[in-house]
Design an enzyme around this catalytic site. Structure first.
Site, PDB file in Angstrom:
ATOM      1  N   ASN A  84      -0.657  21.752 -26.818  1.00  0.00           N
ATOM      2  CA  ASN A  84      -0.529  23.041 -26.168  1.00  0.00           C
ATOM      3  C   ASN A  84       0.184  22.864 -24.826  1.00  0.00           C
ATOM      4  O   ASN A  84       0.633  21.766 -24.499  1.00  0.00           O
ATOM      5  CB  ASN A  84      -1.919  23.669 -26.003  1.00  0.00           C
ATOM      6  CG  ASN A  84      -1.880  25.175 -26.118  1.00  0.00           C
ATOM      7  OD1 ASN A  84      -1.025  25.824 -25.521  1.00  0.00           O
ATOM      8  ND2 ASN A  84      -2.808  25.725 -26.872  1.00  0.00           N
ATOM      9  N   HIS A 114      -3.163   2.288  -9.524  1.00  0.00           N
ATOM     10  CA  HIS A 114      -2.706   1.758  -8.242  1.00  0.00           C
ATOM     11  C   HIS A 114      -3.764   0.836  -7.650  1.00  0.00           C
ATOM     12  O   HIS A 114      -4.960   1.028  -7.883  1.00  0.00           O
ATOM     13  CB  HIS A 114      -2.390   2.902  -7.281  1.00  0.00           C
ATOM     14  CG  HIS A 114      -1.350   3.824  -7.817  1.00  0.00           C
ATOM     15  ND1 HIS A 114       0.001   3.566  -7.706  1.00  0.00           N
ATOM     16  CD2 HIS A 114      -1.453   4.979  -8.509  1.00  0.00           C
ATOM     17  CE1 HIS A 114       0.681   4.539  -8.296  1.00  0.00           C
ATOM     18  NE2 HIS A 114      -0.178   5.409  -8.790  1.00  0.00           N
ATOM     19  N   GLY A 141      -9.125  21.542 -23.802  1.00  0.00           N
ATOM     20  CA  GLY A 141      -8.278  21.757 -22.631  1.00  0.00           C
ATOM     21  C   GLY A 141      -8.741  20.979 -21.415  1.00  0.00           C
ATOM     22  O   GLY A 141      -9.908  20.637 -21.272  1.00  0.00           O
ATOM     23  N   ALA A 159     -13.615  19.770 -23.690  1.00  0.00           N
ATOM     24  CA  ALA A 159     -12.809  20.304 -22.591  1.00  0.00           C
ATOM     25  C   ALA A 159     -13.324  19.811 -21.246  1.00  0.00           C
ATOM     26  O   ALA A 159     -14.526  19.695 -21.022  1.00  0.00           O
ATOM     27  CB  ALA A 159     -12.820  21.827 -22.628  1.00  0.00           C
TER      28      ALA A 159
END
Length: 184
Positions: A84, A114, A141, A159
């Site tokens: 999506n 990092h 999502g 999600a």
């Protein structure tokens, strides 16, 4: 060994100041912008741009705009891949998706990390660890997958999850940090 070779071999490398890597990312971002700004109705044109960006794809895949990645050539999509809107893949290391992977909106897959030490980090150094996603995986999502994670087959990631550790086959996993809450 140049910086790209270090990157591809999982060593600490100069991501911020190496001219060759900067040019590769610039080229990829130009292609991503071209894709994101293309006409939604021109499916063949859009697929050709994605095939130019991505390292390897199956025959059937859809990535809704906007899509951004760093290099593209480290990304592999299996068959029946769907993402999506607002997919971000930071791919200095390989990101491999199996078959039948479905990704909700606003998800990120980040192979780059990092140093904790500020002096090292301020030199522009980073490292990259691959991400591998099995077959038959669904991401809700706003999921974030961090460097070095492997997600097994037949998995659902809820999600809003932040996946920092491997998730085994046949699992439903949710949360921050993401953890298995149910076997399938």
């Amino acid at each position: 060994m140049d910086e790209k070779e270090k990157m591809l071999n999982g060593l600490m490398y100069d991501a911020n100041y190496d001219k060759a890597l900067i040019e590769e990312r610039k080229h990829c971002k130009i292609l991503c912008a071209k894709y994101n700004n293309s006409s939604y109705s021109d499916t063949a044109y859009r697929q050709n741009i994605l095939k130019e960006i991505l390292g390897k794809t199956g025959e059937n895949f859809i990535i809704e705009p906007a899509f951004w990645c760093d290099y593209g050539y480290n990304i592999t999509l299996g068959e029946n891949f769907y993402s999506n809107h607002n997919l971000v893949i930071l791919d200095p290391a390989p990101v491999i998706f199996g078959d039948n992977v479905f990704i909700g909106p606003n998800c990120g897959f980040y192979t780059a990390g990092h140093p904790i030490d500020a002096k090292e980090r301020n030199k522009g150094l980073e490292y990259a660890k691959p991400i591998k996603v099995g077959n038959d995986v669904w991401f809700g999502g706003n999921v974030t997958v961090l460097p070095g994670v492997t997600i097994g087959n037949n998995v659902v990631i809820g999600a809003g999850s932040v996946v920092a550790k491997d998730i085994p086959d046949n699992s439903v996993a949710i949360g921050t940090p993401c953890r298995v809450v149910k076997d399938i």
